[in-house]
Structures are given as structure tokens and as C-alpha cells.
Design a protein around this motif. Structure first.
Motif, PDB file in Angstrom:
ATOM      1  N   ILE A  35       0.836  -1.197   0.000  1.00  0.00           N
ATOM      2  CA  ILE A  35       0.000   0.000   0.000  1.00  0.00           C
ATOM      3  C   ILE A  35       0.868   1.243   0.000  1.00  0.00           C
ATOM      4  O   ILE A  35       0.646   2.163  -0.770  1.00  0.00           O
ATOM      5  CB  ILE A  35      -0.954  -0.004   1.207  1.00  0.00           C
ATOM      6  CG1 ILE A  35      -1.971  -1.132   1.039  1.00  0.00           C
ATOM      7  CG2 ILE A  35      -1.646   1.349   1.362  1.00  0.00           C
ATOM      8  CD1 ILE A  35      -2.809  -1.385   2.259  1.00  0.00           C
ATOM      9  N   LEU A  40      -1.225  -5.366   2.594  1.00  0.00           N
ATOM     10  CA  LEU A  40      -2.417  -6.116   2.963  1.00  0.00           C
ATOM     11  C   LEU A  40      -2.048  -7.429   3.623  1.00  0.00           C
ATOM     12  O   LEU A  40      -1.108  -8.109   3.191  1.00  0.00           O
ATOM     13  CB  LEU A  40      -3.279  -6.390   1.724  1.00  0.00           C
ATOM     14  CG  LEU A  40      -3.923  -5.168   1.085  1.00  0.00           C
ATOM     15  CD1 LEU A  40      -4.634  -5.562  -0.206  1.00  0.00           C
ATOM     16  CD2 LEU A  40      -4.891  -4.498   2.041  1.00  0.00           C
ATOM     17  N   GLY A  42      -9.509  -5.421   3.361  1.00  0.00           N
ATOM     18  CA  GLY A  42      -8.709  -4.239   3.635  1.00  0.00           C
ATOM     19  C   GLY A  42      -7.793  -4.357   4.839  1.00  0.00           C
ATOM     20  O   GLY A  42      -7.024  -3.439   5.125  1.00  0.00           O
ATOM     21  N   HIS A  43      -7.830  -5.478   5.554  1.00  0.00           N
ATOM     22  CA  HIS A  43      -6.968  -5.707   6.716  1.00  0.00           C
ATOM     23  C   HIS A  43      -5.516  -5.453   6.293  1.00  0.00           C
ATOM     24  O   HIS A  43      -4.984  -6.098   5.408  1.00  0.00           O
ATOM     25  CB  HIS A  43      -7.174  -7.141   7.191  1.00  0.00           C
ATOM     26  CG  HIS A  43      -6.418  -7.523   8.419  1.00  0.00           C
ATOM     27  ND1 HIS A  43      -6.760  -8.641   9.127  1.00  0.00           N
ATOM     28  CD2 HIS A  43      -5.351  -6.991   9.061  1.00  0.00           C
ATOM     29  CE1 HIS A  43      -5.940  -8.778  10.155  1.00  0.00           C
ATOM     30  NE2 HIS A  43      -5.073  -7.784  10.129  1.00  0.00           N
ATOM     31  N   THR A  44      -4.901  -4.497   6.950  1.00  0.00           N
ATOM     32  CA  THR A  44      -3.577  -4.018   6.557  1.00  0.00           C
ATOM     33  C   THR A  44      -2.595  -4.149   7.720  1.00  0.00           C
ATOM     34  O   THR A  44      -2.962  -3.968   8.874  1.00  0.00           O
ATOM     35  CB  THR A  44      -3.679  -2.535   6.128  1.00  0.00           C
ATOM     36  OG1 THR A  44      -4.559  -2.443   5.004  1.00  0.00           O
ATOM     37  CG2 THR A  44      -2.327  -1.963   5.752  1.00  0.00           C
ATOM     38  N   ILE A  94      -2.222   5.593   7.015  1.00  0.00           N
ATOM     39  CA  ILE A  94      -2.749   4.450   6.268  1.00  0.00           C
ATOM     40  C   ILE A  94      -4.203   4.206   6.662  1.00  0.00           C
ATOM     41  O   ILE A  94      -5.055   3.930   5.808  1.00  0.00           O
ATOM     42  CB  ILE A  94      -1.882   3.191   6.509  1.00  0.00           C
ATOM     43  CG1 ILE A  94      -0.422   3.431   6.101  1.00  0.00           C
ATOM     44  CG2 ILE A  94      -2.478   1.991   5.789  1.00  0.00           C
ATOM     45  CD1 ILE A  94      -0.204   3.888   4.675  1.00  0.00           C
ATOM     46  N   LEU A 137      -7.395   3.958   4.300  1.00  0.00           N
ATOM     47  CA  LEU A 137      -8.137   2.702   4.326  1.00  0.00           C
ATOM     48  C   LEU A 137      -9.630   2.955   4.525  1.00  0.00           C
ATOM     49  O   LEU A 137     -10.477   2.386   3.830  1.00  0.00           O
ATOM     50  CB  LEU A 137      -7.577   1.818   5.440  1.00  0.00           C
ATOM     51  CG  LEU A 137      -8.193   0.451   5.676  1.00  0.00           C
ATOM     52  CD1 LEU A 137      -8.197  -0.391   4.425  1.00  0.00           C
ATOM     53  CD2 LEU A 137      -7.439  -0.253   6.795  1.00  0.00           C
ATOM     54  N   GLU A 138      -9.955   3.851   5.446  1.00  0.00           N
ATOM     55  CA  GLU A 138     -11.370   4.146   5.716  1.00  0.00           C
ATOM     56  C   GLU A 138     -12.048   4.815   4.516  1.00  0.00           C
ATOM     57  O   GLU A 138     -13.234   4.634   4.281  1.00  0.00           O
ATOM     58  CB  GLU A 138     -11.491   5.020   6.956  1.00  0.00           C
ATOM     59  CG  GLU A 138     -12.908   5.128   7.468  1.00  0.00           C
ATOM     60  CD  GLU A 138     -12.991   5.734   8.854  1.00  0.00           C
ATOM     61  OE1 GLU A 138     -14.012   5.489   9.514  1.00  0.00           O
ATOM     62  OE2 GLU A 138     -12.055   6.438   9.272  1.00  0.00           O
ATOM     63  N   VAL A 150     -11.991   2.087  11.409  1.00  0.00           N
ATOM     64  CA  VAL A 150     -10.807   1.241  11.284  1.00  0.00           C
ATOM     65  C   VAL A 150     -10.286   1.004  12.696  1.00  0.00           C
ATOM     66  O   VAL A 150      -9.993   1.948  13.427  1.00  0.00           O
ATOM     67  CB  VAL A 150      -9.728   1.889  10.397  1.00  0.00           C
ATOM     68  CG1 VAL A 150      -8.450   1.058  10.422  1.00  0.00           C
ATOM     69  CG2 VAL A 150     -10.236   2.043   8.966  1.00  0.00           C
ATOM     70  N   PRO A 194     -10.623  -2.805   8.924  1.00  0.00           N
ATOM     71  CA  PRO A 194     -11.926  -2.169   8.732  1.00  0.00           C
ATOM     72  C   PRO A 194     -12.974  -2.937   9.544  1.00  0.00           C
ATOM     73  O   PRO A 194     -13.091  -4.155   9.414  1.00  0.00           O
ATOM     74  CB  PRO A 194     -12.180  -2.308   7.235  1.00  0.00           C
ATOM     75  CG  PRO A 194     -10.820  -2.475   6.636  1.00  0.00           C
ATOM     76  CD  PRO A 194     -10.053  -3.264   7.662  1.00  0.00           C
ATOM     77  N   ILE A 236      -6.559   1.646  -1.876  1.00  0.00           N
ATOM     78  CA  ILE A 236      -6.132   2.279  -0.624  1.00  0.00           C
ATOM     79  C   ILE A 236      -4.985   3.239  -0.883  1.00  0.00           C
ATOM     80  O   ILE A 236      -4.971   4.376  -0.408  1.00  0.00           O
ATOM     81  CB  ILE A 236      -5.747   1.218   0.427  1.00  0.00           C
ATOM     82  CG1 ILE A 236      -6.944   0.310   0.742  1.00  0.00           C
ATOM     83  CG2 ILE A 236      -5.213   1.888   1.702  1.00  0.00           C
ATOM     84  CD1 ILE A 236      -6.579  -0.961   1.496  1.00  0.00           C
TER      85      ILE A 236
END
Length: 129
Positions: free
Chosen positions: A18, A28, A36-38, A67, A71-72, A80, A98, A125
Motif C-alpha cells: 500500500i 495487505l 482491507g486488513h492491513t 494508512i 483505508l477508511e 478502522v 476495517p 487504498i
């Protein structure tokens, strides 16, 4: 022996990147709790989050916030969430997840995404940064 995250930082293992700067990398999670879990990591391999020197720790939190905001914007969610667990990989890392329900943060259920979905999501993202 280098952690899997150090191998990602060194380009030995691919990731769905990202963002990165000189000190941090966001990518990710390939076994995500939610779309979207980062993961945000310091590039320097440090096992425990509270072993990170203060300046680098504060930098990781600022990087993670940047980030999380992107992401949101890219992934519809109520908010998030952030968690630091660090038992699976001996390399300090922050999970940005998220959240639409509490189960998204419990690491009990996972979502499956294709390679194309991961690539598109990472780009979406990144475009919000």
C-alpha cells in the motif's frame, strides 16, 4: 534468521504493498479478518512493539494513522480498528482492520480474496494517500 516481514521488506517475498517510506511499510494481510486488513511494520526488524525506540515507535503510529485514514476512505466500514498482538511473527507490527462488527477484530473468521482483488484493493487504498 530473518522474519517473514523482513523478507517482505527485502523483496524476497512479494506483498500487496500500500505504501512505504524509509522506515515503514504497509501491506495487505494475506489472511485478512476483513477486506482491507492491513499490516504496518517498521522496516527495522524488532521483535516487540515496546522494544522500539521512542522516535521510531511514534513514527510507526503516525504512519499507521495515515494508512488508516486512506483505508477508511477506500473500504466502506464503520471505523478502522487497530490492534497489536505480534505472536505469529517476531517482528513488531500493527493490524489495521476495517470494522463493521466486533467479530472483524477477533481473528476468528477470515475473508478470502483473489490475487486480482488483493491487487485492486491495495491500489484503491494507496490512491487515497
Amino acid at each position: 534468521m530473518a522474519s517473514i516481514f523482513t523478507k517482505i521488506v527485502n523483496g524476497e517475498i512479494p506483498c500487496y504493498k500500500i505504501a512505504e517510506d524509509d522506515n515503514f511499510l504497509a501491506f495487505l494481510d494475506v489472511n485478512p479478518n476483513a477486506k482491507g486488513h492491513t499490516l504496518c511494520i517498521p522496516k527495522k526488524e524488532i521483535d516487540k512493539i515496546f522494544d522500539i525506540e521512542d522516535d521510531l515507535y511514534l513514527g510507526l503510529m503516525a504512519f499507521s494513522k495515515k494508512i488508516a485514514v486512506a483505508l477508511e476512505k477506500a473500504v466502506p466500514c464503520k471505523r478502522v480498528g487497530m490492534t497489536v498482538i505480534g505472536l505469529e511473527v517476531p517482528h513488531a507490527h500493527v493490524h489495521l482492520i476495517p470494522l463493521n462488527m466486533m467479530d472483524d477484530a477477533r481473528f476468528t473468521s477470515k475473508v478470502k480474496l483473489s490475487d486480482e482483488e488483493f491487487k485492486a484493493l491495495a491500489q484503491a487504498i494507496s490512491n487515497q494517500l
